[in-house]
Motif scaffolding. Structure first.
Motif, mmCIF file in Angstrom:
data_model
loop_
_atom_site.group_PDB
_atom_site.id
_atom_site.type_symbol
_atom_site.label_atom_id
_atom_site.label_comp_id
_atom_site.label_asym_id
_atom_site.label_seq_id
_atom_site.Cartn_x
_atom_site.Cartn_y
_atom_site.Cartn_z
ATOM 1 N N MET A 83 1.428 39.389 54.536
ATOM 2 C CA MET A 83 2.614 39.024 53.775
ATOM 3 C C MET A 83 2.512 39.606 52.370
ATOM 4 S SD MET A 83 3.133 35.073 55.073
ATOM 5 C CE MET A 83 4.811 34.989 54.428
ATOM 6 N N ASP A 117 4.244 40.033 48.332
ATOM 7 C CA ASP A 117 5.094 39.480 47.277
ATOM 8 C C ASP A 117 4.848 40.283 46.001
ATOM 9 O OD1 ASP A 117 6.575 38.040 45.480
ATOM 10 O OD2 ASP A 117 5.579 36.117 45.833
ATOM 11 N N ASP A 144 7.328 42.027 55.322
ATOM 12 C CA ASP A 144 5.901 41.849 55.537
ATOM 13 C C ASP A 144 5.361 42.900 56.504
ATOM 14 O OD1 ASP A 144 5.866 39.642 53.849
ATOM 15 O OD2 ASP A 144 6.331 38.250 55.492
ATOM 16 N N ASN A 151 1.049 41.072 45.548
ATOM 17 C CA ASN A 151 0.321 39.906 46.025
ATOM 18 C C ASN A 151 0.375 39.848 47.554
ATOM 19 O OD1 ASN A 151 -0.212 38.345 43.352
ATOM 20 N ND2 ASN A 151 1.933 38.972 43.243
ATOM 21 N N LYS A 188 -1.030 37.980 51.416
ATOM 22 C CA LYS A 188 -1.645 36.912 52.212
ATOM 23 C C LYS A 188 -1.933 37.480 53.598
ATOM 24 C CE LYS A 188 1.197 33.407 52.140
ATOM 25 N NZ LYS A 188 1.649 32.011 52.396
ATOM 26 N N VAL A 233 -3.702 31.198 57.542
ATOM 27 C CA VAL A 233 -3.987 32.015 56.367
ATOM 28 C C VAL A 233 -5.493 32.196 56.229
ATOM 29 C CG1 VAL A 233 -3.769 32.214 53.862
ATOM 30 C CG2 VAL A 233 -1.882 31.237 55.198
ATOM 31 N N GLU A 269 -2.836 33.512 48.470
ATOM 32 C CA GLU A 269 -2.066 32.314 48.122
ATOM 33 C C GLU A 269 -0.632 32.703 47.761
ATOM 34 O OE1 GLU A 269 -6.205 32.299 47.583
ATOM 35 O OE2 GLU A 269 -4.843 33.224 46.124
ATOM 36 N N ASP A 270 0.277 31.726 47.828
ATOM 37 C CA ASP A 270 1.647 31.936 47.382
ATOM 38 C C ASP A 270 1.680 32.078 45.864
ATOM 39 O OD1 ASP A 270 2.838 31.768 49.922
ATOM 40 O OD2 ASP A 270 2.879 29.571 49.837
ATOM 41 N N VAL A 271 2.633 32.882 45.385
ATOM 42 C CA VAL A 271 2.885 32.984 43.947
ATOM 43 C C VAL A 271 3.913 31.927 43.565
ATOM 44 C CG1 VAL A 271 3.705 34.460 42.077
ATOM 45 C CG2 VAL A 271 2.368 35.449 43.952
ATOM 46 N N THR A 272 3.555 31.085 42.615
ATOM 47 C CA THR A 272 4.432 30.011 42.152
ATOM 48 C C THR A 272 4.420 29.992 40.625
ATOM 49 O OG1 THR A 272 2.647 28.365 42.122
ATOM 50 C CG2 THR A 272 3.835 28.653 44.209
ATOM 51 N N ASN A 314 0.914 29.195 39.890
ATOM 52 C CA ASN A 314 -0.057 30.200 40.338
ATOM 53 C C ASN A 314 0.608 31.577 40.253
ATOM 54 O OD1 ASN A 314 -2.576 31.080 41.620
ATOM 55 N ND2 ASN A 314 -1.287 31.561 43.385
ATOM 56 N N SER A 328 -1.873 36.033 43.631
ATOM 57 C CA SER A 328 -2.753 35.768 44.757
ATOM 58 C C SER A 328 -4.137 36.343 44.465
ATOM 59 C CB SER A 328 -2.180 36.398 46.034
ATOM 60 O OG SER A 328 -3.091 36.275 47.111
#
Length: 268
Positions: free
Chosen positions: A194, A196, A212, A237, A239, A247, A251-254, A257, A260
Motif C-alpha cells: 500500500m 501513501d 496500491d 509511505n 505498508k 500488516v 503504518e498509516d499516515v495520520t 503519525n 510510515s
C-alpha cells in the motif's frame, strides 16, 4: 612513379557495440576472457541494478554468443558474509549480450566490500572469475531499498524499480524478496504494498488517484500507480501486507503519525 594505397589485405570488420550507449562499470579479466559489465546507471548502487554482460575472447577479439552464465554477489563484512537478491542471467535478443539484475542492500566501505563471483560455460568448458566491485549509495541520497524484519519474524528486502517521475500519475513498481539464509533470497509473490505519497515540506499533503502495488506474475514485480501533483521532495509511505491482509511492516499516515517506518523517497 607514384605511390598508391592499393592492397590485397582484407579490411578488418569492426563489430558495433550494442551496449555503446550504456556505461561499462567493470571489465573482469580472467581465463583469457574479458567479462564486461554494463548498466544504464553510472555506478553499482544500493537498490535495483539491471546489468548487462558481454564476454570477449581476447585471443580472437570476438564476443561469445553461446555462453551460460550464473553469478553470486557476496558482501564481505568484518564479521560475516552475505549475498543479496538477484535474478538469473539470461540471453537477450542480441546473441552476445546477457542480462540480469541484482539488489544491493548496502554500500561498501574501506573495510567491507562486495565481490562478484561469476561462473560461465562456453562450448562445454566451465570457467570461474571473481572480482571486487564498488557499490555506492545513490548520488542523490534518496532511499530506494529497505531491509527490515516483518511482524512474522521474516527479514525482507523491498526495492523500488527505477523510474523517471513526472507531474502525472506514474507507473510505479517494486520487487520484494525474503531472506531464507545469508545466501538465498527468494522472491515473494501475492502480497500487497500500500502506498501513501506525501510532501513533508508542503504540509505533508498527499495526492489523488494512487493505486496500491499488487503482484504481476508476468513481470514478477509489484505494479501500481503513483500520483505526483508537483515537483519537489516526496516520501512514499508504504505498508506491506501478506496474502492474508495482515500488516507485516508500515503504518498509516495520520495527524499524529506523519510518516510510515517503511518508505521510499523521490525528488525531481
Amino acid at each position: 612513379m607514384s605511390c598508391t594505397d592499393d592492397s590485397d589485405d582484407p579490411i578488418p570488420i569492426v563489430e558495433e557495440n550494442p551496449l555503446a550507449e550504456y556505461t561499462m562499470l567493470k571489465a573482469v579479466k580472467a581465463n583469457n576472457h574479458s567479462i564486461e559489465l554494463y548498466s544504464e546507471q553510472e555506478q553499482f548502487t544500493i537498490g535495483y541494478n539491471e546489468l548487462f554482460i558481454r564476454i570477449k575472447d581476447e585471443a580472437s577479439e570476438s564476443y561469445v554468443s553461446d555462453a551460460n552464465i550464473s553469478w553470486n554477489p557476496v558482501m564481505h563484512m568484518t564479521e560475516m558474509m552475505h549475498s543479496c537478491p538477484k535474478s538469473e542471467v539470461s540471453k537477450t535478443e542480441n546473441a552476445s549480450v546477457y542480462k540480469g539484475s541484482s539488489i544491493f542492500q548496502m554500500p561498501g566501505n574501506a573495510d567491507e566490500y562486495w565481490e562478484l563471483n561469476l561462473e560461465y560455460t562456453i562450448a562445454g568448458q566451465t570457467y570461474n572469475a571473481t572480482e571486487r566491485i564498488e557499490v555506492k549509495a545513490p548520488v542523490d541520497g534518496k532511499k530506494r531499498v529497505s531491509v527490515f524484519m516483518g511482524t512474522d519474524e521474516t527479514r525482507y528486502v523491498l526495492a523500488m524499480m527505477p523510474m523517471k517521475p513526472e507531474v502525472a500519475v506514474n507507473d510505479f513498481s517494486a520487487v520484494l524478496f525474503k531472506m531464507e539464509n545469508m545466501m538465498t533470497f527468494p522472491a515473494v509473490e501475492d502480497y500487497k504494498i500500500m502506498i501513501d505519497p506525501r510532501m513533508p515540506g508542503m504540509g505533508n499533503h498527499g495526492s489523488p488517484n494512487n493505486e496500491d502495488l499488487t503482484y504481476d506474475p508476468a513481470s514478477k514485480m509489484y505494479n501500481g500507480k503513483l500520483s505526483l501533483t508537483m515537483t519537489g521532495y516526496w516520501k512514499i509511505n508504504l505498508k506491506l501486507l501478506n496474502d492474508n491482509d495482515e500488516v507485516l511492516k508500515g503504518e498509516d499516515v495520520t495527524e499524529e503519525n506523519e510518516a510510515s517506518s517503511l518508505f521510499f523517497e523521490i525528488e525531481f
